[in-house]
Enzyme design. Sequence first.
Site, mmCIF file in Angstrom:
data_model
loop_
_atom_site.group_PDB
_atom_site.id
_atom_site.type_symbol
_atom_site.label_atom_id
_atom_site.label_comp_id
_atom_site.label_asym_id
_atom_site.label_seq_id
_atom_site.Cartn_x
_atom_site.Cartn_y
_atom_site.Cartn_z
ATOM 1 N N ASP A 84 -6.311 0.824 1.186
ATOM 2 C CA ASP A 84 -6.417 1.031 2.538
ATOM 3 C C ASP A 84 -7.639 0.591 3.182
ATOM 4 O O ASP A 84 -8.568 0.064 2.357
ATOM 5 C CB ASP A 84 -5.949 2.511 2.887
ATOM 6 C CG ASP A 84 -7.103 3.603 2.968
ATOM 7 O OD1 ASP A 84 -8.068 3.220 2.121
ATOM 8 O OD2 ASP A 84 -7.265 4.623 3.496
ATOM 9 N N LYS A 130 1.052 -1.162 -0.194
ATOM 10 C CA LYS A 130 -0.025 -0.191 0.095
ATOM 11 C C LYS A 130 0.782 1.233 0.118
ATOM 12 O O LYS A 130 0.555 2.060 -0.831
ATOM 13 C CB LYS A 130 -0.996 0.035 1.334
ATOM 14 C CG LYS A 130 -1.907 1.236 1.165
ATOM 15 C CD LYS A 130 -2.343 1.566 2.740
ATOM 16 C CE LYS A 130 -1.510 2.400 3.454
ATOM 17 N NZ LYS A 130 -1.973 2.739 4.727
#
Length: 238
Positions: free
Chosen positions: A162, A144
């Site tokens: 996320d 991420k």
Amino acid sequence: MSRPPRIPPPPLHGTARQPRRARRMAAAQAAGFIRALAEANPAPQPELEYRDPFTLLVAVVLSAQTTDIAVNKATATLFEEAPDAASMAALGAEGIARHIRRLGLWQAKAKNVAALASLLLERHGGEVPREREALEALPGVGRKTANVVLNVAFGENAMAVDTHIFRLGNRTGLAPGDTPRAVEDALVKRCPPELLRDAHHWLILHGRYVCKARRPECWHCVARAFCNYPDKVSGPSD
């Protein structure tokens, strides 16, 4: 060099009752959903404050399980004292910790940022690499975080998933998936190519401020007509 501590990822389903997963949107629906967000916010910007790829990387590492507002308060002083890899490595974990003690997991984050800065000097001349593999080899950097840096700093069409985007992808039917990577892959396939770079920003902001974890504010949703969520909320009093 001892191995820096690994910061555990946040729980992807949040603490609230997990919403029912919506049926998968048709391709035209998915494109319409993202286009509606794009029309409402033509020039989305990240909420983390940064100066360059290095400060962006550090800010994203610090943002794990912490709000962007809290990170921005901490980095305002941290980046004044240590604006680059050399000064951050010299500051060390204890020096970094002085600035970030109010952040969640601050001890692990201080060690990771200090080690990250040292490795950037050792392996990359103090510069943030543009390659995913090199980014993910840095302490505190997972997929991420690498995607955020590749997208924001280097203009790549990377989709960072996320907690907010994972929830939104499943709740709305935009990109259902059991893992962040499954949601990421589905979003990349279903997003109109010309909108892919900014889609991460639209989706995270929508998940943060409208399609909230505990109770989505569907009456504010500009993409409501495309959403397959079966428990839409019509107003604040519902």
